[in-house]
Structure formats: structure tokens, C-alpha cells
Write a protein that holds these residues in place. Sequence first.
Motif, PDB file in Angstrom:
ATOM      1  N   PRO A  10       0.679  -1.211   0.045  1.00  0.00           N
ATOM      2  CA  PRO A  10      -0.091   0.081  -0.015  1.00  0.00           C
ATOM      3  C   PRO A  10       0.851   1.274   0.115  1.00  0.00           C
ATOM      4  CG  PRO A  10      -0.075  -1.355   2.089  1.00  0.00           C
ATOM      5  CD  PRO A  10       0.637  -2.047   1.292  1.00  0.00           C
ATOM      6  N   HIS A  11       2.129   1.261   0.521  1.00  0.00           N
ATOM      7  CA  HIS A  11       2.939   2.298   0.584  1.00  0.00           C
ATOM      8  C   HIS A  11       3.602   2.735  -0.832  1.00  0.00           C
ATOM      9  CE1 HIS A  11       2.154   2.264   4.735  1.00  0.00           C
ATOM     10  NE2 HIS A  11       2.405   1.057   4.868  1.00  0.00           N
ATOM     11  N   GLU A  12       3.549   1.866  -1.671  1.00  0.00           N
ATOM     12  CA  GLU A  12       4.113   1.898  -3.067  1.00  0.00           C
ATOM     13  C   GLU A  12       3.325   2.489  -4.056  1.00  0.00           C
ATOM     14  OE1 GLU A  12       6.357  -1.527  -4.102  1.00  0.00           O
ATOM     15  OE2 GLU A  12       7.161  -1.749  -2.136  1.00  0.00           O
ATOM     16  N   ILE A  13       1.908   2.453  -3.831  1.00  0.00           N
ATOM     17  CA  ILE A  13       1.151   3.057  -4.579  1.00  0.00           C
ATOM     18  C   ILE A  13       0.944   4.539  -4.577  1.00  0.00           C
ATOM     19  CG2 ILE A  13      -1.482   2.946  -5.328  1.00  0.00           C
ATOM     20  CD1 ILE A  13      -1.594   0.145  -3.595  1.00  0.00           C
ATOM     21  N   LEU A  15      -0.316   8.170  -4.128  1.00  0.00           N
ATOM     22  CA  LEU A  15      -1.569   8.483  -3.204  1.00  0.00           C
ATOM     23  C   LEU A  15      -2.723   8.616  -4.112  1.00  0.00           C
ATOM     24  CD1 LEU A  15      -2.247   8.688  -0.252  1.00  0.00           C
ATOM     25  CD2 LEU A  15      -1.640  11.322  -0.603  1.00  0.00           C
ATOM     26  N   ASP A  16      -2.784   9.380  -5.196  1.00  0.00           N
ATOM     27  CA  ASP A  16      -3.886   9.602  -6.005  1.00  0.00           C
ATOM     28  C   ASP A  16      -4.711   8.518  -6.765  1.00  0.00           C
ATOM     29  OD1 ASP A  16      -2.000   9.280  -7.870  1.00  0.00           O
ATOM     30  OD2 ASP A  16      -2.377  10.997  -8.909  1.00  0.00           O
ATOM     31  N   GLN A  17      -3.592   7.297  -6.611  1.00  0.00           N
ATOM     32  CA  GLN A  17      -4.352   5.957  -7.104  1.00  0.00           C
ATOM     33  C   GLN A  17      -4.626   4.964  -6.073  1.00  0.00           C
ATOM     34  OE1 GLN A  17      -1.473   4.273  -9.996  1.00  0.00           O
ATOM     35  NE2 GLN A  17      -0.742   6.189 -10.530  1.00  0.00           N
ATOM     36  N   LEU A  18      -4.456   5.499  -4.718  1.00  0.00           N
ATOM     37  CA  LEU A  18      -5.123   4.256  -3.807  1.00  0.00           C
ATOM     38  C   LEU A  18      -6.709   4.260  -3.718  1.00  0.00           C
ATOM     39  CD1 LEU A  18      -3.415   2.725  -1.575  1.00  0.00           C
ATOM     40  CD2 LEU A  18      -3.792   4.789  -0.099  1.00  0.00           C
ATOM     41  N   ASP A  19      -7.123   3.068  -3.675  1.00  0.00           N
ATOM     42  CA  ASP A  19      -8.310   2.996  -3.755  1.00  0.00           C
ATOM     43  C   ASP A  19      -8.757   1.707  -2.840  1.00  0.00           C
ATOM     44  OD1 ASP A  19     -11.074   2.226  -4.424  1.00  0.00           O
ATOM     45  OD2 ASP A  19     -10.520   1.158  -6.366  1.00  0.00           O
ATOM     46  N   GLU A  33      -3.327  -1.021   6.721  1.00  0.00           N
ATOM     47  CA  GLU A  33      -2.527  -0.590   6.221  1.00  0.00           C
ATOM     48  C   GLU A  33      -2.801   0.465   5.239  1.00  0.00           C
ATOM     49  OE1 GLU A  33       0.972  -0.686   7.010  1.00  0.00           O
ATOM     50  OE2 GLU A  33       0.186  -1.727   8.723  1.00  0.00           O
ATOM     51  N   HIS A  34      -3.666   0.141   4.296  1.00  0.00           N
ATOM     52  CA  HIS A  34      -4.144   1.308   3.640  1.00  0.00           C
ATOM     53  C   HIS A  34      -4.681   2.631   4.196  1.00  0.00           C
ATOM     54  CE1 HIS A  34      -3.560  -2.310   1.033  1.00  0.00           C
ATOM     55  NE2 HIS A  34      -3.806  -1.379  -0.298  1.00  0.00           N
ATOM     56  N   GLU A  41      -1.429  10.591   5.778  1.00  0.00           N
ATOM     57  CA  GLU A  41      -1.041  11.208   4.902  1.00  0.00           C
ATOM     58  C   GLU A  41      -2.475  12.227   4.001  1.00  0.00           C
ATOM     59  OE1 GLU A  41       1.424   9.323   1.849  1.00  0.00           O
ATOM     60  OE2 GLU A  41       2.289   7.871   3.194  1.00  0.00           O
ATOM     61  N   ASP A  42      -3.139  11.549   3.914  1.00  0.00           N
ATOM     62  CA  ASP A  42      -4.379  12.436   3.430  1.00  0.00           C
ATOM     63  C   ASP A  42      -5.783  11.636   3.854  1.00  0.00           C
ATOM     64  OD1 ASP A  42      -5.635  13.732   1.399  1.00  0.00           O
ATOM     65  OD2 ASP A  42      -5.574  12.516  -0.135  1.00  0.00           O
ATOM     66  N   PRO A  43      -6.214  12.230   5.049  1.00  0.00           N
ATOM     67  CA  PRO A  43      -7.312  11.751   5.923  1.00  0.00           C
ATOM     68  C   PRO A  43      -8.650  11.931   4.850  1.00  0.00           C
ATOM     69  CG  PRO A  43      -5.981  13.214   7.368  1.00  0.00           C
ATOM     70  CD  PRO A  43      -5.346  13.397   5.991  1.00  0.00           C
ATOM     71  N   VAL A  44      -9.002  12.990   4.210  1.00  0.00           N
ATOM     72  CA  VAL A  44     -10.070  13.079   3.520  1.00  0.00           C
ATOM     73  C   VAL A  44      -9.535  12.798   2.165  1.00  0.00           C
ATOM     74  CG1 VAL A  44     -12.059  14.471   2.900  1.00  0.00           C
ATOM     75  CG2 VAL A  44     -11.122  14.563   5.305  1.00  0.00           C
ATOM     76  N   HIS A  45      -9.658  11.806   1.535  1.00  0.00           N
ATOM     77  CA  HIS A  45      -8.816  11.366   0.315  1.00  0.00           C
ATOM     78  C   HIS A  45      -9.860  11.144  -1.025  1.00  0.00           C
ATOM     79  CE1 HIS A  45      -7.453   8.152  -2.340  1.00  0.00           C
ATOM     80  NE2 HIS A  45      -6.349   8.990  -2.249  1.00  0.00           N
ATOM     81  N   TYR A  46      -9.518  11.598  -1.939  1.00  0.00           N
ATOM     82  CA  TYR A  46     -10.570  11.700  -3.247  1.00  0.00           C
ATOM     83  C   TYR A  46      -9.761  10.485  -4.152  1.00  0.00           C
ATOM     84  CZ  TYR A  46     -13.488  13.039  -7.083  1.00  0.00           C
ATOM     85  OH  TYR A  46     -13.918  12.928  -8.177  1.00  0.00           O
TER      86      TYR A  46
END
Length: 415
Positions: A10-13, A15-19, A33-34, A41-46
Motif C-alpha cells: 500500500p505504501h508504494e501506490i 496516493l492519488d491511485q489508492l483505492d 495498512e491502506h 497522509e490524506d485523511p479526506v482522500h479523493y
Amino acid sequence: MTLADLVDAPHEIPLDQLDVSDPVLFQQDVVGEHFARLRREDPVHYCATSRYGPYWSVTKFNDIMRVDTDHKTFSSEAKLGGIAIQDMQGGEGALELEMFIAMDPPKHDAQRKVVSPIVAPANLTLLEPIIRERAGTILDSLPIGEEFDLVDKVSIELTTMTLATLFDFPWEERRKLTRWSDVATATPETGLISSFDQRRDELMECAYYFKGLWDQRINSEPKPDLISMLAHSPTTRDMPFMEFLGNLMLLIVGGNDTTRNSISGGVLALNQNPDEYRKLMADPGLLPKMIPEIIRWQTPLTHMRRTALADAEIGGKQIAKGDKVVMWYLSGNRDEDVIDRPDEFIIDRLNPRQHLSFGFGIHRCVGNRLAEMQLRIIWEEILKRFSRVEVVGEPERSLSNLIRGFTYLPVKLHA
């Protein structure tokens, strides 16, 4: 990016591609982990691209509370998408159902009020000895020292018995409720159904079965079961058919999946944390604190979803009107800024009720006290009979990003 990459790194993806919505992450129990990365890093994530379309992930406790308690800005309305990341109306597999949890006031409030007496304190007092007797019967039927599936023999059996009582459902056919509960949230990839058409057919079978009970009870004196309550209330007796089915599904899934998976999850948690199990055996008086800790730890409903009715700001991010906002209760229940040592299962927490598993605001789980009571009773009866419920193999988890559950948990009982 392959599925293995999603699960393992999960740490190699980027951030903007994390689903975090992929059901496999939940089935393999690696989504934590995700969520930890998003909280950091991004508590409210798009997430712009997913099988469910674009969505916002809200991952921290206080931000989730902010969304959950503001129903005027964040709607549960089925026609806008409803209460799960998978849209309730429109799109493949959508059932086009309506139910009071997927409504906004005033209709939500009126329908919820119809069924709430069944879980009022006075009725829970009447139910407790019935549930206790059944829990004892279930546990006394189990083999000592032989492997069996706790999910099927205990978790499903107890909650299905309780559900059948709440509906005054034909006793010998009560496992129909289990099947309909499983089918309601299934997709073809789970293997429970072969197609969305099959799911629709089975749930229509459910609706017509309950219509038979409804027709009997609407012409009889009112009784204190859920079908009678719905049939005799001016608010619900003239519901459209798909709204009738929707409310049935809500009551079946809400009354079954959540409690049954907390029973299984509690047994697994104690086996994974043997010091806590020893603590419980030394002091059964810790049960009242352990029960909410199990519910926090398991978080049987991983998320609820809302749709923004207006532009809004959460955690410094601008949410646009019409956006899909997903409150990840599972992540909020691991938020170290609010919960002390959240990644540890601790049965004597100072503040064990500080969790999100029942939601907050007008949609807070109507049956939360019944769920806690069933968990308490089954553990009280287990402690009377057995020195240990030992997990003897790997659990199998549900392929779902909504229901955090188990399909199989092999155990042995020690006298």
C-alpha cells in the motif's frame, strides 16, 4: 498495478491511485495498512477511479462524526445513491430498493419510529431470558474437543433464532432468513449467487414470503412483532412493494450480519490475544467492557456512505455538491488521535464505548442494545461451560467492502 501489488504494497501506490474499496483487501484483512496511510497522509482522500465511480474517503474519527451527524448536508437518500459505496439505484446489480436507513427526515424519522419499540428496554428485558435459553441450548449441543465451524453452529444459529423471534417467523424455516441476509449483500464474485438476476429473484421470493405473513397479520389483532408493527402503523402499512422489500432487507441484514460477525470476531480476537483471554477467565466481570471492545475491534459494517447536498468542507478538503462521501468506520475505529492504542484488543479499556461501529446522528443503529445483549449473553453462557474456545485453523472472511464478516471459523471447545 496487479492485485498482489494492491495487497502487499500500500505504501508504494501513488496516493492519488489508492483505492480502498476493493473487496479483496477486506477479505484478506490487509486494508488496515491502506487506511493507516490515508489517516497519516490524506485523511479526506479523493479516489477518482474505482469500480464504484469517484468517491471521497473519510478516515479519521472526528471527520466521520462531522459527516455522520450532519444529515442536512450529507444525504442518505436512496435516489441519490443511498448508504453504501455501491449505488442503491442505477448501475449493474442495483435493486432499486428504498428503506428507512436510506431516507432523510421526515420520512426516515417516521418509519424508524414504527420499528424502534421492538428494541426498547422493556422489550429487551422480555427477550433476554428467551435468548439466554437458546444460547444455552446451542452451546450444550456442541461437541467437546472436536473441530467444528463456529460461524455456522453458533454465530449464525443464535442470531437467526433471535431474528425469527423478532419477525415471529416460522421457526422451522428460519434459515431462509440467513440465506436472504447473505444474498442481499452478495455479488457474483462471492460465489453465493451466480448472477445479479439470481439475487433479484431470491429477494423477490423473500418479499412474497413476507407478504404472506403481512396479509395474515394485517387482518389480525396487532402483535409485538416487526411484521405486525409495520402492517398496523399508518406510516408503513401502505408502503410501495419495493419499499416493503427494502425495509425487510434492512431489518434482516441489520439484525443478523452485524451481531453474528461480532460473535465470531470476538472469539478470534481473544485467540489472537491470549493475555486478554486469560484476563477474561480470571475476571468474568470484565464482560461489560469487553463487549463494546469486540464491536469496535470487529467493526462489522466497514462503512456508510452519504451524498453531499451542497458544497462542504471536511478536514480542509472541498467537497462538491453531488459528491459521494464514504465514512470508513473501520478506519475511524483505529484512529490513534482519539482511541488509545487502537491497534490493540484490550478488554478492560477505560472508555470502551468510544467507537463508531453503530454510527452516530439520526441513523445510529436502532438495534445496538440488542446486539450488545446477544453478545453479552453468549459470552456469559460460554464462560459457564468452557475453559476455552480455541481457534484451530485460519478463518475465512467475506468478500465484501461493506460487511466485515466471516464465512468459516474452525474451533474446538475445552471443557
